[in-house]
Design an enzyme around this catalytic site. Structure first.
Site, mmCIF file in Angstrom:
data_model
loop_
_atom_site.group_PDB
_atom_site.id
_atom_site.type_symbol
_atom_site.label_atom_id
_atom_site.label_comp_id
_atom_site.label_asym_id
_atom_site.label_seq_id
_atom_site.Cartn_x
_atom_site.Cartn_y
_atom_site.Cartn_z
ATOM 1 N N ILE A 136 -27.218 -15.153 -0.288
ATOM 2 C CA ILE A 136 -26.747 -14.149 -1.264
ATOM 3 C C ILE A 136 -27.189 -14.560 -2.666
ATOM 4 O O ILE A 136 -26.891 -15.673 -3.098
ATOM 5 C CB ILE A 136 -25.195 -14.049 -1.266
ATOM 6 C CG1 ILE A 136 -24.647 -13.839 0.141
ATOM 7 C CG2 ILE A 136 -24.731 -12.952 -2.207
ATOM 8 C CD1 ILE A 136 -23.125 -13.944 0.210
ATOM 9 N N LYS A 205 -19.052 -25.378 -4.003
ATOM 10 C CA LYS A 205 -19.670 -24.111 -4.441
ATOM 11 C C LYS A 205 -18.853 -23.482 -5.565
ATOM 12 O O LYS A 205 -19.410 -22.922 -6.517
ATOM 13 C CB LYS A 205 -19.792 -23.171 -3.242
ATOM 14 C CG LYS A 205 -20.769 -23.706 -2.188
ATOM 15 C CD LYS A 205 -20.631 -22.994 -0.852
ATOM 16 C CE LYS A 205 -21.589 -23.567 0.190
ATOM 17 N NZ LYS A 205 -21.307 -23.115 1.557
HETATM 18 N N1 HSE Z 1 -21.905 -25.551 5.991
HETATM 19 C C1 HSE Z 1 -22.132 -24.492 5.093
HETATM 20 C C2 HSE Z 1 -21.398 -23.266 5.604
HETATM 21 C C3 HSE Z 1 -23.608 -24.221 4.980
HETATM 22 O O1 HSE Z 1 -20.906 -23.282 6.734
HETATM 23 O O2 HSE Z 1 -21.287 -22.289 4.887
HETATM 24 C C4 HSE Z 1 -23.985 -23.433 3.779
HETATM 25 O O3 HSE Z 1 -23.657 -24.083 2.601
#
Ligand code: HSE
Length: 436
Positions: A136, A205
Site C-alpha cells: 500500500i 510501523k
Molecule cells: N510480518 C509482516 C506482516 C510482514 O505480517 O504484516 C510485513 O511487514
C-alpha cells in the site's frame, strides 16, 4: 538509453519478488522511466538456493561490499531485515553517496533518526515505502499527496499475519497456533513471529507513520504495545453479540495538543471501514483537515505486494536522479527544522470504551459487587451479557461493555476486582473504539 544500476542486498522472499518485478516488468518500467533500471548485483550469504527465478549470469555475490560504496551502483536495496548488519549496510551506502531503498521497519523504528540524518548529510534519497503496509503506498500518500493537510489521526491494521490470524479465528473458530503456522507458510510472518503476534511489528510501523503525520522524531519507545496472544475464541462470540469485530489496531491521534500512540487488540463496530479489512490485507485510515477521512487498502505482506512498493521507490529515486532532483521529498515529509519532539499522552490518561470479560464463580451478588466497584471508579456500564451457568471450575463469563472511561480508573477498578474471592482469573480487557 540512460541506465540506473541497482544493487540488491538480501535475496530472500521479498528480494526474489523484487528481482522478478525488475526482470519481468523491465519494459514497462523502462517506458515509464525513459531509462533502464538495471539489476546489476544481488548479494546474499546463500546464492545457491532456488528462488524460482533466473537472474542474469554473474550478478550474484556473497559479498555485500561489491554493492556498498561501488560507484557504479546508484541505488542500494536493503532487504536483509533486522537491525545489524542492515544498519551498517544502509549507513555505509548513504555515506558513500548511494541512494537507498528499504522495507525494514524494525530498522527505522530503532535507528530511523540516525539513518535520516545520514541521508540528509549525504545528499541522497532514502525511500522506505515497503516498510509500512506492504504494497500500500501510504508513505507516498502522507509525504506527498497529503502535504497540504493537517493530519489529526492515522489508524490502521498494519500486520498481515495478525489480521490473517484474527480473521480465521473469528470466522472459523480456528486455533491460534494452527493459523499462525499457515501465515508463516504463506510467507507473511516475520522470521521471529513474536514480532507479529506481540504487536511489535505493528508498533514499528506506527512509529514511522506517527513521525510522518506529526513531524516528530521516530520514538518507538513511546508506543503502548499489546499483542493478540491473549484473545480467546469466546471473545469473538461476545464481540459479535455486541456488533463488533476484533482487530489489532495501530492508533496515532492528536488529542488536545498531545499525541496518543497505541497498538492493541481493538473492538470496532462491524460498520466501521477498518472492521471490514480481513485476511492478510492491511488498511490505513487517515483523518486530515482538507481531505477529511480517507482509507488506503491493499496487501500488507507477501512477496510480490512488498516488491511492488520497493520497485515503486526505485522508480521514484531514478526519476529524481535523472532530473537532478535528489532530496526532492524530505524523508519525513517535513523540513528538518520543523521536526520537533511531540508531547505524548500517558496511557493512563486515554479515554475509551471497554469490553470486560470477568471469570467469576457462579455465586449470588457477583454481578452487583463488580458493578459496584466499577461505579465507585466512575466507570459506567453500557450493557452486560451473562450466559448459562457454571463452566469448568464452576466459573461463568460475565461480559460488559462500558461507556467511555479513563484508563487509570479502569486499571484501579480491575486491580480491586481481580483480587476478589469471587473472581477466578484476571479479567480480559479489550478497548472498544467507536469514533475513530
Ligand atoms: N510480518 C509482516 C506482516 C510482514 O505480517 O504484516 C510485513 O511487514
Amino acid at each position: 538509453m540512460k541506465k540506473i544500476n541497482v544493487g540488491l542486498i538480501g535475496f530472500g522472499t521479498i528480494g526474489a519478488g523484487v528481482a522478478r518485478v525488475l526482470l519481468e516488468n523491465r519494459q514497462i518500467i523502462q517506458s515509464r522511466l525513459g531509462a533502464e533500471l538495471k539489476l546489476a548485483k544481488i548479494a546474499d550469504l546463500d546464492i545457491t538456493s532456488d528462488r524460482g527465478i533466473t537472474v542474469p549470469d554473474g550478478i550474484l555475490t556473497t559479498d555485500a561490499n561489491e554493492i556498498l560504496g561501488n560507484p557504479d551502483i546508484d541505488i542500494v536495496i536493503e532487504l536483509v531485515g533486522g537491525y545489524e548488519p542492515a544498519r551498517s549496510f544502509v549507513l555505509k551506502a548513504l555515506n558513500s553517496g548511494q541512494n537507498v531503498v528499504t522495507a525494514n521497519k524494525a530498522l527505522l523504528a530503532k535507528h530511523g533518526n540516525e539513518i535520516f540524518a545520514a541521508a540528509r548529510a549525504g545528499g541522497v534519497d532514502f525511500y522506505y515505502e515497503a516498510s509500512v503496509g506492504g504494497g500500500i503506498p501510504i508513505i507516498k500518500v502522507i509525504r506527498e499527496a497529503l502535504a497540504g493537510n493537517r493530519i489529526n489521526s492515522v489508524c490502521g491494521i498494519l500486520n498481515g499475519t495478525c489480521n490473517y490470524i484474527l480473521t480465521k479465528m473469528g470466522d472459523e473458530g480456528a486455533e491460534f497456533s494452527e493459523v499462525l503456522q499457515a501465515a508463516q507458510e504463506l510467507g507473511y510472518a516475520e522470521a521471529d513471529p513474536t514480532f507479529d503476534i506481540e504487536g511489535i511489528d505493528t508498533a514499528h510501523k506506527l512509529a514511522i507513520l506517527t513521525s510522518l503525520a506529526f513531524a516528530t522524531p521516530i520514538a518507538f519507545d513511546r508506543i503502548h504495545v499489546e499483542g493478540i496472544t491473549g484473545i480467546k475464541p469466546v471473545d469473538f462470540n461476545f464481540a459479535r453479540e455486541f456488533g463488533y469485530k476484533i482487530k489489532l489496531l495501530a492508533i496515532a491521534k492528536l488529542e488536545e495538543g498531545q499525541i496518543e500512540v497505541r497498538v492493541h487488540p481493538t473492538m470496532l463496530p462491524e460498520s466501521h471501514m477498518l472492521a471490514k479489512i480481513d485476511d492478510v490485507f492491511n488498511a490505513v485510515f487517515v483523518n486530515s483537515d482538507a481531505l477529511g477521512p480517507s482509507l488506503y487498502y491493499g496487501q500488507g505482506a507477501g512477496m510480490m505486494a512488498t516488491a511492488s512498493a520497493v520497485v515503486g521507490d526505485l522508480v521514484d529515486i531514478a526519476r529524481n536522479r535523472l532530473n537532478e532532483s535528489l532530496r526532492r521529498v524530505p524523508d519525513l515529509s517535513f523540513q528538518e527544522e520543523a521536526i520537533t519532539p511531540a508531547t505524548y499522552r500517558p496511557m493512563n490518561e486515554i479515554t475509551t470504551q471497554y469490553y470486560l470479560r470477568f471469570s467469576a464463580f457462579d455465586k449470588t451478588r457477583v454481578l452487583s459487587r463488580i458493578a459496584g466497584i466499577l461505579g465507585e471508579n466512575e466507570i459506567s456500564i453500557a450493557s452486560v451479557i451473562q450466559q448459562g451457568r457454571s463452566q469448568s471450575g464452576g466459573t461463568v463469563p460475565i461480559v460488559m461493555q462500558t461507556h467511555k472511561a479513563r484508563e487509570a480508573n479502569l486499571r484501579k477498578a480491575l486491580a480491586i476486582i481481580d483480587e476478589l474471592e469471587i473472581i477466578a482469573a484476571p479479567t480480559a480487557v479489550i478497548r472498544m473504539e467507536s469514533d475513530l
